[in-house]
Write a protein that holds these residues in place. Sequence first.
Motif, PDB file in Angstrom:
ATOM      1  N   LYS A 131      -3.582  -0.579  -2.838  1.00  0.00           N
ATOM      2  CA  LYS A 131      -3.150  -1.094  -2.199  1.00  0.00           C
ATOM      3  C   LYS A 131      -3.164  -1.985  -3.246  1.00  0.00           C
ATOM      4  O   LYS A 131      -4.665  -2.106  -4.333  1.00  0.00           O
ATOM      5  CB  LYS A 131      -4.148  -1.279  -1.285  1.00  0.00           C
ATOM      6  CG  LYS A 131      -3.804  -2.919  -0.247  1.00  0.00           C
ATOM      7  CD  LYS A 131      -4.698  -2.876   0.544  1.00  0.00           C
ATOM      8  CE  LYS A 131      -4.725  -2.142   1.065  1.00  0.00           C
ATOM      9  NZ  LYS A 131      -5.455  -2.270   3.052  1.00  0.00           N
TER      10      LYS A 131
ATOM     11  N   ILE B 236       0.575   5.594   1.538  1.00  0.00           N
ATOM     12  CA  ILE B 236       0.281   5.741   1.894  1.00  0.00           C
ATOM     13  C   ILE B 236       0.611   7.278   1.722  1.00  0.00           C
ATOM     14  O   ILE B 236       2.028   7.433   2.261  1.00  0.00           O
ATOM     15  CB  ILE B 236       0.138   5.260   3.437  1.00  0.00           C
ATOM     16  CG1 ILE B 236      -0.409   4.006   3.776  1.00  0.00           C
ATOM     17  CG2 ILE B 236      -0.370   5.988   4.525  1.00  0.00           C
ATOM     18  CD1 ILE B 236      -0.097   3.366   4.686  1.00  0.00           C
TER      19      ILE B 236
ATOM     20  N   ASN C 129       3.833   0.182   2.477  1.00  0.00           N
ATOM     21  CA  ASN C 129       3.233  -0.635   3.780  1.00  0.00           C
ATOM     22  C   ASN C 129       3.055  -2.428   2.808  1.00  0.00           C
ATOM     23  O   ASN C 129       2.398  -1.677   2.180  1.00  0.00           O
ATOM     24  CB  ASN C 129       2.415  -0.380   4.851  1.00  0.00           C
ATOM     25  CG  ASN C 129       2.144  -0.571   5.440  1.00  0.00           C
ATOM     26  OD1 ASN C 129       2.576  -1.286   6.135  1.00  0.00           O
ATOM     27  ND2 ASN C 129       0.534  -0.211   6.317  1.00  0.00           N
TER      28      ASN C 129
ATOM     29  N   ALA D  28       1.077  -1.339   0.229  1.00  0.00           N
ATOM     30  CA  ALA D  28       0.077   0.125   0.130  1.00  0.00           C
ATOM     31  C   ALA D  28       0.667   0.887   0.054  1.00  0.00           C
ATOM     32  O   ALA D  28       1.714   1.515   0.121  1.00  0.00           O
ATOM     33  CB  ALA D  28      -0.910  -0.420   1.499  1.00  0.00           C
TER      34      ALA D  28
ATOM     35  N   THR E 221      -4.775   5.825   2.695  1.00  0.00           N
ATOM     36  CA  THR E 221      -4.182   5.222   1.681  1.00  0.00           C
ATOM     37  C   THR E 221      -4.719   5.648   0.816  1.00  0.00           C
ATOM     38  O   THR E 221      -5.786   5.150  -0.203  1.00  0.00           O
ATOM     39  CB  THR E 221      -4.662   3.719   2.491  1.00  0.00           C
ATOM     40  OG1 THR E 221      -4.398   3.035   3.248  1.00  0.00           O
ATOM     41  CG2 THR E 221      -4.036   2.198   1.174  1.00  0.00           C
TER      42      THR E 221
END
Length: 165
Positions: free
Chosen positions: A99, A79, A142, A77, A96
């Motif tokens: 993803k 962010i 992430n 992801a 976010t």
Amino acid sequence: MNRNYGKVQKEIDFAVLIPQPELEDQPQTSLKLEVGIEECLHIDFEYFKSRYHLRDVVTGKVNFYLVKIKIKHMELAVIRKEQYGQGPQQQTDNETLVKYELMDGCPQKGEVIPIRLYLSGVDITPSIKNVNGKFSVKYILNLILVDEDDRRYFKQQEITIYRKK
């Protein structure tokens, strides 16, 4: 704007470009991190660059050295973390932006999963660091592993986004 026969007032939004040529000219460094849960999981992941321009591609790989937990899937992801305000009034917004699922199913020991994420389809702006102590924009990659019990294991890494001339 003022004139003799009346006041004219109009509000418009405008953008300010703060070029950062030093980011384009500096040599790239890769980001390499090792993550583990004692005697259950040991992986390392590597992003081949630490700085990306707005239309760049995030590339890298994830190596699995020890896998004793049942992994259901792995996601990556992007962010955006915005901090604004000063002192006790400082606030942080996390959003976010995108993803992607990198892997579905449980990997075996020794498996290598490639990472390729195109930033051109993501609504991003350049990273801004501490403007007069009141505002900053950071971007974080992430990496999330989800096991069969829906427990989430993640590792975050900050990256720098810049605009090309």
